[in-house]
Design a protein around this motif. Structure first.
Motif, PDB file in Angstrom:
ATOM      1  N   ARG A 222      43.159  38.706  49.946  1.00 44.83           N
ATOM      2  CA  ARG A 222      44.105  39.590  50.638  1.00 44.83           C
ATOM      3  C   ARG A 222      45.171  38.759  51.352  1.00 44.83           C
ATOM      4  NH1 ARG A 222      42.137  44.770  50.456  1.00 44.83           N
ATOM      5  NH2 ARG A 222      39.865  44.965  50.239  1.00 44.83           N
ATOM      6  N   ARG A 223      44.785  37.651  51.963  1.00 47.45           N
ATOM      7  CA  ARG A 223      45.767  36.786  52.616  1.00 47.45           C
ATOM      8  C   ARG A 223      46.781  36.253  51.609  1.00 47.45           C
ATOM      9  NH1 ARG A 223      41.200  34.967  55.859  1.00 47.45           N
ATOM     10  NH2 ARG A 223      40.768  33.300  54.336  1.00 47.45           N
ATOM     11  N   LEU A 224      46.373  36.146  50.358  1.00 48.79           N
ATOM     12  CA  LEU A 224      47.261  35.634  49.315  1.00 48.79           C
ATOM     13  C   LEU A 224      48.099  36.732  48.662  1.00 48.79           C
ATOM     14  CD1 LEU A 224      44.810  33.096  47.638  1.00 48.79           C
ATOM     15  CD2 LEU A 224      46.800  32.552  49.066  1.00 48.79           C
ATOM     16  N   GLY A 225      47.944  37.981  49.134  1.00 51.05           N
ATOM     17  CA  GLY A 225      48.803  39.055  48.656  1.00 51.05           C
ATOM     18  C   GLY A 225      48.185  40.011  47.659  1.00 51.05           C
ATOM     19  N   PHE A 226      46.902  39.870  47.365  1.00 58.29           N
ATOM     20  CA  PHE A 226      46.224  40.806  46.471  1.00 58.29           C
ATOM     21  C   PHE A 226      45.667  41.974  47.280  1.00 58.29           C
ATOM     22  CE2 PHE A 226      46.041  36.631  44.430  1.00 58.29           C
ATOM     23  CZ  PHE A 226      46.607  36.919  43.200  1.00 58.29           C
ATOM     24  N   ASP A 227      45.381  43.095  46.600  1.00 61.53           N
ATOM     25  CA  ASP A 227      44.914  44.272  47.316  1.00 61.53           C
ATOM     26  C   ASP A 227      43.845  44.993  46.502  1.00 61.53           C
ATOM     27  OD1 ASP A 227      46.252  45.807  45.335  1.00 61.53           O
ATOM     28  OD2 ASP A 227      48.092  45.844  46.519  1.00 61.53           O
ATOM     29  N   ASP A 228      43.443  46.170  46.980  1.00 62.41           N
ATOM     30  CA  ASP A 228      42.338  46.891  46.351  1.00 62.41           C
ATOM     31  C   ASP A 228      42.592  47.196  44.872  1.00 62.41           C
ATOM     32  OD1 ASP A 228      40.859  46.862  48.659  1.00 62.41           O
ATOM     33  OD2 ASP A 228      41.441  48.877  49.301  1.00 62.41           O
ATOM     34  N   THR A 229      43.833  47.404  44.506  1.00 61.62           N
ATOM     35  CA  THR A 229      44.114  47.682  43.094  1.00 61.62           C
ATOM     36  C   THR A 229      43.788  46.471  42.223  1.00 61.62           C
ATOM     37  OG1 THR A 229      46.441  46.997  43.292  1.00 61.62           O
ATOM     38  CG2 THR A 229      45.928  49.314  43.709  1.00 61.62           C
ATOM     39  N   ASP A 230      43.872  45.279  42.782  1.00 57.84           N
ATOM     40  CA  ASP A 230      43.538  44.060  42.042  1.00 57.84           C
ATOM     41  C   ASP A 230      42.040  43.845  41.940  1.00 57.84           C
ATOM     42  OD1 ASP A 230      46.206  42.838  41.486  1.00 57.84           O
ATOM     43  OD2 ASP A 230      46.343  42.887  43.674  1.00 57.84           O
ATOM     44  N   PHE A 231      41.276  44.435  42.867  1.00 63.55           N
ATOM     45  CA  PHE A 231      39.838  44.190  42.908  1.00 63.55           C
ATOM     46  C   PHE A 231      39.038  45.235  42.126  1.00 63.55           C
ATOM     47  CE2 PHE A 231      41.069  42.686  47.397  1.00 63.55           C
ATOM     48  CZ  PHE A 231      41.553  41.488  46.900  1.00 63.55           C
ATOM     49  N   ALA A 232      39.678  46.328  41.760  1.00 62.93           N
ATOM     50  CA  ALA A 232      38.966  47.417  41.081  1.00 62.93           C
ATOM     51  C   ALA A 232      38.653  47.065  39.629  1.00 62.93           C
ATOM     52  CB  ALA A 232      39.807  48.691  41.140  1.00 62.93           C
ATOM     53  N   ASP A 233      37.560  47.639  39.129  1.00 61.35           N
ATOM     54  CA  ASP A 233      37.216  47.564  37.698  1.00 61.35           C
ATOM     55  C   ASP A 233      37.151  46.131  37.173  1.00 61.35           C
ATOM     56  OD1 ASP A 233      37.204  50.411  37.571  1.00 61.35           O
ATOM     57  OD2 ASP A 233      39.388  50.388  37.354  1.00 61.35           O
ATOM     58  N   GLY A 234      36.555  45.236  37.982  1.00 63.72           N
ATOM     59  CA  GLY A 234      36.374  43.857  37.542  1.00 63.72           C
ATOM     60  C   GLY A 234      37.565  42.952  37.731  1.00 63.72           C
ATOM     61  N   GLY A 235      38.635  43.487  38.330  1.00 62.95           N
ATOM     62  CA  GLY A 235      39.806  42.662  38.610  1.00 62.95           C
ATOM     63  C   GLY A 235      40.970  42.963  37.682  1.00 62.95           C
ATOM     64  N   SER A 236      42.154  43.037  38.241  1.00 63.04           N
ATOM     65  CA  SER A 236      43.361  43.298  37.457  1.00 63.04           C
ATOM     66  C   SER A 236      43.713  42.084  36.608  1.00 63.04           C
ATOM     67  CB  SER A 236      44.533  43.610  38.400  1.00 63.04           C
ATOM     68  OG  SER A 236      44.859  42.456  39.175  1.00 63.04           O
ATOM     69  N   ASP A 237      44.570  42.320  35.606  1.00 64.99           N
ATOM     70  CA  ASP A 237      45.074  41.193  34.818  1.00 64.99           C
ATOM     71  C   ASP A 237      45.823  40.208  35.719  1.00 64.99           C
ATOM     72  OD1 ASP A 237      44.023  42.073  32.433  1.00 64.99           O
ATOM     73  OD2 ASP A 237      45.887  42.997  31.722  1.00 64.99           O
ATOM     74  N   ARG A 238      46.561  40.732  36.693  1.00 65.12           N
ATOM     75  CA  ARG A 238      47.298  39.863  37.619  1.00 65.12           C
ATOM     76  C   ARG A 238      46.346  38.935  38.352  1.00 65.12           C
ATOM     77  NH1 ARG A 238      50.282  40.259  43.218  1.00 65.12           N
ATOM     78  NH2 ARG A 238      48.650  41.716  43.876  1.00 65.12           N
ATOM     79  N   LEU A 239      45.231  39.474  38.827  1.00 62.22           N
ATOM     80  CA  LEU A 239      44.260  38.661  39.550  1.00 62.22           C
ATOM     81  C   LEU A 239      43.598  37.658  38.608  1.00 62.22           C
ATOM     82  CD1 LEU A 239      42.827  38.292  42.324  1.00 62.22           C
ATOM     83  CD2 LEU A 239      41.042  39.808  41.445  1.00 62.22           C
ATOM     84  N   PHE A 240      43.198  38.128  37.429  1.00 61.41           N
ATOM     85  CA  PHE A 240      42.563  37.238  36.460  1.00 61.41           C
ATOM     86  C   PHE A 240      43.477  36.066  36.125  1.00 61.41           C
ATOM     87  CE2 PHE A 240      41.390  35.743  32.269  1.00 61.41           C
ATOM     88  CZ  PHE A 240      40.004  35.711  32.319  1.00 61.41           C
ATOM     89  N   ASP A 241      44.739  36.362  35.836  1.00 57.59           N
ATOM     90  CA  ASP A 241      45.683  35.306  35.471  1.00 57.59           C
ATOM     91  C   ASP A 241      45.892  34.313  36.611  1.00 57.59           C
ATOM     92  OD1 ASP A 241      45.951  36.605  33.064  1.00 57.59           O
ATOM     93  OD2 ASP A 241      47.937  37.440  33.493  1.00 57.59           O
ATOM     94  N   ALA A 242      45.845  34.793  37.847  1.00 62.51           N
ATOM     95  CA  ALA A 242      46.064  33.921  38.996  1.00 62.51           C
ATOM     96  C   ALA A 242      44.877  33.012  39.277  1.00 62.51           C
ATOM     97  CB  ALA A 242      46.373  34.770  40.237  1.00 62.51           C
ATOM     98  N   LEU A 243      43.668  33.499  38.994  1.00 64.04           N
ATOM     99  CA  LEU A 243      42.469  32.764  39.396  1.00 64.04           C
ATOM    100  C   LEU A 243      41.803  31.989  38.269  1.00 64.04           C
ATOM    101  CD1 LEU A 243      40.807  35.395  41.752  1.00 64.04           C
ATOM    102  CD2 LEU A 243      42.136  33.371  42.401  1.00 64.04           C
ATOM    103  N   ILE A 244      42.029  32.394  37.028  1.00 63.13           N
ATOM    104  CA  ILE A 244      41.385  31.738  35.896  1.00 63.13           C
ATOM    105  C   ILE A 244      42.462  31.278  34.920  1.00 63.13           C
ATOM    106  CG2 ILE A 244      39.754  31.972  33.991  1.00 63.13           C
ATOM    107  CD1 ILE A 244      38.201  33.971  35.604  1.00 63.13           C
TER     108      ILE A 244
END
Length: 294
Positions: A222-244
């Motif tokens: 959350r401090r890095l700008g992600f929100d609940d929409t990124d955490f739902a359903d195993g993670g958004s593509d945006r989150l996946f691309d940022a972390l992996i």
């Protein structure tokens, strides 16, 4: 004398005492046999991070150090709640008698969902470090798992290195600003060697999903700008691309350089791969793309 003065007295500020992790390491949650450790050393990786340390005697670290000649072995991490500090300190001293320049003791508080004792973690970390001080574990040979600003500052004050986990280059940039120029900054970075995102997600989703149920990682994201929409359903593509990081080895190397340009001294690569497959070809491809001296 405050803790910062004590750290300086024990040699933290001495650049000559700083452990040499190399630019790139390997982070493994699975058991790592001596044969793979020797191969990683041959390929030019500087450090092997052991990510599932449940033995306060640190026998796996010792075994891998005995099998290699130049590879640094780091614990990433020893959980402070389940590994008594005095016993870990004795283990460190035993190992350091023969491998003082190749062993980094990384400790951390883990996450509250997994530890019923998880109370006042910041104070608990300080207390644990006090025991390590009293037992003679050098500041220059210990690291701290750190995500938020307060624990990053603690890492700078009382250890040689900060080891953030599940982070982005933006976090690396912020962490470097907090740490200043002295402490080692060694983020972990997940990797899938697969150019198709759907197939990459089939490999990486299980790992990512595990961390999306843990409050300390969610708070940091959350401090890095992600929100609940990124955490739902195993993670958004945006989150996946940022972390992996995913793609071929050359694409992964670009992502590693983003951490380095943001201030990382060392990047620990966690190569995710299908179960029961040999990771060695992936490590070889990454070593070549990253220009390691293997």
């Amino acid at each position: 004398m405050d803790k910062t003065d004590e750290a300086d007295k024990t040699g933290k500020a001495d650049e000559a005492a700083k452990i040499q992790l190399g630019a790139i390491g390997v982070w493994r949650h699975e058991d790592t046999g001596p044969g793979l450790a020797v191969e990683l050393e041959r390929l030019g990786y500087g450090t092997l991070w052991l990510g599932n340390v449940t033995d306060p005697d640190l026998a796996e670290a010792e075994r891998l150090l005995d099998a290699t000649e130049t590879l640094v072995v780091a614990t990433g991490i020893v959980n402070i709640w389940s590994n008594p500090a005095d016993r870990v300190a004795r283990s460190y001293r035993r190992i350091a008698e023969r491998h003082a320049d190749r062993f980094l003791l990384g400790i951390g508080a883990g996450h509250p969902e997994a530890t019923k004792e998880f109370v006042r973690p910041y104070q608990a970390l300080n207390d644990y470090l006090d025991v390590l001080d009293e037992a003679g574990v050098p500041v220059a040979r210990r690291a701290l798992a750190a995500l938020g600003p307060r624990v990053l500052r603690l890492a700078a004050d009382r250890t040689a290195a900060a080891h953030p986990y599940l982070v982005t280059p933006d976090h690396t940039r912020q962490a470097r600003e907090i740490l200043g120029t002295g402490p080692i900054l060694a983020p972990e970075q997940k990797v899938v060697l697969e150019t198709d995102r759907t197939r990459a997600r089939a490999v990486g989703d299980g790992t990512l999903g595990f961390y999306l149920d843990l409050s300390n990682y969610l708070a940091n994201l959350r401090r890095l700008g992600f929100d609940d929409t990124d955490f739902a359903d195993g993670g958004s593509d945006r989150l996946f691309d940022a972390l992996i990081l995913h793609g071929d080895a050359a694409r992964v190397a670009e992502g590693v350089r983003a951490h380095q340009e943001a201030g990382a001294d060392h990047v620990a690569l966690q190569l995710l791969h299908p179960a029961d497959t040999d990771p060695s070809p992936g490590y070889r491809a990454l070593a070549e793309a990253l220009g390691l001296a293997g």
